[in-house]
Design a protein around this motif. Structure first.
Motif, short mmCIF file in Angstrom:
data_model
loop_
_atom_site.label_atom_id
_atom_site.label_comp_id
_atom_site.label_asym_id
_atom_site.label_seq_id
_atom_site.Cartn_x
_atom_site.Cartn_y
_atom_site.Cartn_z
N ALA A 1 0.82 -1.22 0.00
CA ALA A 1 0.00 0.00 0.00
C ALA A 1 0.85 1.26 0.00
O ALA A 1 0.43 2.31 -0.50
N ARG A 2 2.06 1.18 0.57
CA ARG A 2 2.93 2.35 0.65
C ARG A 2 3.98 2.38 -0.46
O ARG A 2 4.86 3.26 -0.45
N SER A 3 3.92 1.44 -1.40
CA SER A 3 4.95 1.36 -2.43
C SER A 3 4.67 2.28 -3.62
O SER A 3 5.55 2.48 -4.45
N VAL A 4 3.47 2.84 -3.70
CA VAL A 4 3.14 3.71 -4.83
C VAL A 4 3.69 5.11 -4.59
O VAL A 4 4.09 5.46 -3.47
N CYS A 5 3.66 5.95 -5.62
CA CYS A 5 4.21 7.30 -5.48
C CYS A 5 3.19 8.23 -4.83
O CYS A 5 1.99 7.90 -4.75
N PRO A 6 3.59 9.39 -4.34
CA PRO A 6 2.67 10.30 -3.65
C PRO A 6 1.52 10.80 -4.50
O PRO A 6 0.51 11.29 -3.96
N ASP A 7 1.63 10.68 -5.82
CA ASP A 7 0.56 11.18 -6.70
C ASP A 7 -0.54 10.16 -6.94
O ASP A 7 -1.50 10.45 -7.66
N VAL B 1 2.86 -7.02 -6.08
CA VAL B 1 3.12 -5.65 -6.51
C VAL B 1 1.80 -4.91 -6.66
O VAL B 1 0.83 -5.46 -7.19
N LEU B 2 1.74 -3.69 -6.17
CA LEU B 2 0.57 -2.83 -6.36
C LEU B 2 0.94 -1.74 -7.34
O LEU B 2 1.81 -0.89 -7.06
N ALA B 3 0.34 -1.75 -8.52
CA ALA B 3 0.66 -0.77 -9.55
C ALA B 3 0.13 0.60 -9.16
O ALA B 3 -1.00 0.74 -8.68
N CYS B 4 0.93 1.62 -9.37
CA CYS B 4 0.53 2.99 -9.08
C CYS B 4 -0.45 3.48 -10.14
O CYS B 4 -0.35 3.11 -11.31
N ARG B 5 -1.39 4.33 -9.73
CA ARG B 5 -2.39 4.86 -10.67
C ARG B 5 -2.24 6.36 -10.87
O ARG B 5 -3.21 7.06 -11.17
N CYS B 6 -1.04 6.85 -10.71
CA CYS B 6 -0.84 8.30 -10.84
C CYS B 6 -0.90 8.77 -12.28
O CYS B 6 -1.12 9.95 -12.54
#
Length: 517
Positions: free
Chosen positions: A202-208, A230-235
């Motif tokens: 949950a904390r591996s994605v970027c701040p955006d 792996v959790l893909a970021c949705r930024c």
């Protein structure tokens, strides 16, 4: 109707009707007990059958009350308990002095009592004390019943086991929001590992990333169940390193979302990528309406958008002329999917395709082709026995008219769970008729008929899934040795119940022993 009554009179009406309802429930249970007794008497040869005489009686009760098979079996247990074990409590029930809910609690709390003399003593004590307890809550009622059982037969008290024995994972029913609650219990070390892994993902994605921490934890759990760590970021930032991962949420497991064309068009317009396949150029009805085409959205992250056909059909949405014309998407067994969530599924790699009506010619052989099997399951959505909600993916594809007299064609095939398939095949007095639109008319041994419609036409009344089957030939007379083909249990129902009760009573007695010094 009650506008002219005082508040006191209204309370009197409520009380009187509650007593009448309890008395009616008591009569219902008495009838259930008698039906079960007769079916057991006449079905001795089915004692060790996979679908025994109790299952046959439960199927009749399930159809009559429009309830599931498991609940019908529970109704038989309660009815039998009242008749054979608690006749005095049953008299209070018939008088409306005990509610059906209290009787249900009594049946569950006393199911470990095996000695008829103990049961008779409990019946006398409880019949004398229930009225004296007054208007206690259900929780208090349960505690009082347990207290009486503990005084008379301590080994029959249901006890709390070590929680690790009860570890489980449960997915709840849909609540109309597009999400489903789930809960469970696991061993402590496993829980620590799960919490650590989910927190890390949950904390591996970027701040955006636009999701909240709670939402990312939920998505991380879904990704874990799909086989990814792996959790893909949705930024959507082109240079985001965390967006390069694949959380596998749309690729590891295939699900089916059933929807209409209007909803699909809305979802396609709202998807971020717009790269979902749309091959909705399949069969239409004469009227050319859009809501008769039911579309299937099958998650497939491996889909390549470049393979889309050039002649895909995209028609304008259906005007909102009433509830039946409004967009709808649903995952069978899990509830409604809001259009934004459907758009998100499509944007993340799902593809859409029309449900294909099978060819007019029947399949060769007993087993249906993959296309016929697929269509029948999507048409029916659940077992077609009255009251049964077993999902179609876990059912048998059954010939309504036994093969080879009945052709292997969608118009003569339907979904039946294994239990109802066996009952229809091996229990005397059951018959079925299937109409071209998938409607099934079931006749029970008592001559009562129950009509069920395909699940897809219940959800989408405009759907045309008519598949006229070739006329069946006259089936041969049943073999006198037919019952010998019924699958058999390793233990009869009565033996399995007795073994379970014996084991639990023994455990209760061990729990009562003081710890060694």
């Amino acid at each position: 109707m009650f506008e002219d009554l005082s508040a006191a009179a209204l309370v009197d009406v409520i009380t009187a009707r509650a007593r009448s309802s309890a008395a009616a429930d008591a009569e219902k249970y008495a009838a259930i007990a008698e039906l079960a007794r007769r079916r057991l008497r006449d079905g001795v040869e089915l004692e060790d059958a996979a679908a025994d005489a109790v299952d046959g009686a439960a199927a009749e009760i399930s159809a009559a009350l429009n309830i599931g098979h498991g609940r019908a079996l529970g109704e038989i247990e309660i009815a039998t308990m009242l008749r054979d074990g608690f006749p005095r409590v049953a008299e209070l029930f018939h008088g409306g002095l005990v509610t059906g809910r209290r009787v249900w609690i009594l049946a569950k709390r006393t199911d470990l009592v095996v000695d008829p003399d103990v049961m008779a003593q409990l019946d006398r004590v409880l019949a004398d004390r229930i009225l004296g307890w007054g208007p206690v809550s259900e929780w208090k009622f349960e505690q009082l019943v347990d207290a009486e059982i503990a005084r008379i037969d301590p080994a029959a008290v249901h006890r709390v086991r070590e929680q690790v024995r009860d570890r489980d994972f449960v997915v709840g029913r849909h609540d109309g929001s597009g999400t489903v609650a789930y809960w469970g219990r696991m061993a402590g070390p496993d829980a620590a590992i799960a919490v650590t892994q989910i927190r890390r993902m949950a904390r591996s994605v970027c701040p955006d990333d636009p999701r909240t921490l709670k939402q990312r934890r939920g998505d991380a759990h879904a990704a874990l169940m799909a086989g990814s760590t792996v959790l893909a970021c949705r930024c959507e930032n082109p240079d985001c390193a965390a967006a390069e991962g694949d959380d596998a949420a749309a690729g590891s497991v295939s699900i089916h979302v059933i929807t209409d064309r209007a909803t699909l068009d809305t979802a396609l317009a709202g998807s971020a990528s717009g790269a979902a396949e749309s091959d909705l150029h399949g069969p239409r009805t004469v009227e050319g309406e859009l809501d008769e085409m039911i579309d299937e959205v099958e998650e497939d992250a491996q889909h390549d958008a470049d393979t889309r056909p050039d002649d895909h059909v995209e028609e304008p949405p259906v005007p909102d002329d009433g509830p039946e014309s409004r967009p709808l998407a649903i995952i069978p067994g899990h509830g409604v999917v809001p259009p934004p969530l459907l758009a998100d599924l499509i944007a993340r790699g799902s593809r859409a395709r029309a449900i294909r009506i099978p060819k007019a010619d029947p399949d060769t052989g007993y087993r249906p082709s993959a296309a016929t099997d697929h269509f029948v399951r999507l048409r029916d959505l659940t077992c077609r026995a009255p009251g049964c909600d077993r999902l179609a993916e876990f059912t048998d594809i059954d010939h309504t008219v036994p093969y080879p007299a009945g052709p292997t064609h969608a118009g003569g095939l339907k979904c039946d769970c294994r239990k109802h398939h066996l009952i229809k095949t091996f229990h005397a007095g059951w018959s079925e008729e299937q109409l071209p639109d998938g409607t099934v008319i079931t006749t029970t041994p008592t001559g009562h008929t129950y009509t069920t419609k395909p699940g897809i036409t219940l959800l989408f009344p405009g759907a045309d899934v008519t598949t006229p089957a070739p006329r069946p030939t006259r089936p041969p007379p049943p073999s006198p040795y037919r019952s010998m083909m019924m699958p058999r249990r390793k233990r009869t129902r009565a033996q399995a119940r007795a073994d379970r009760i014996k084991a639990e009573r023994a455990q209760n007695m061990r729990d009562e022993e003081p710890p060694p010094f």
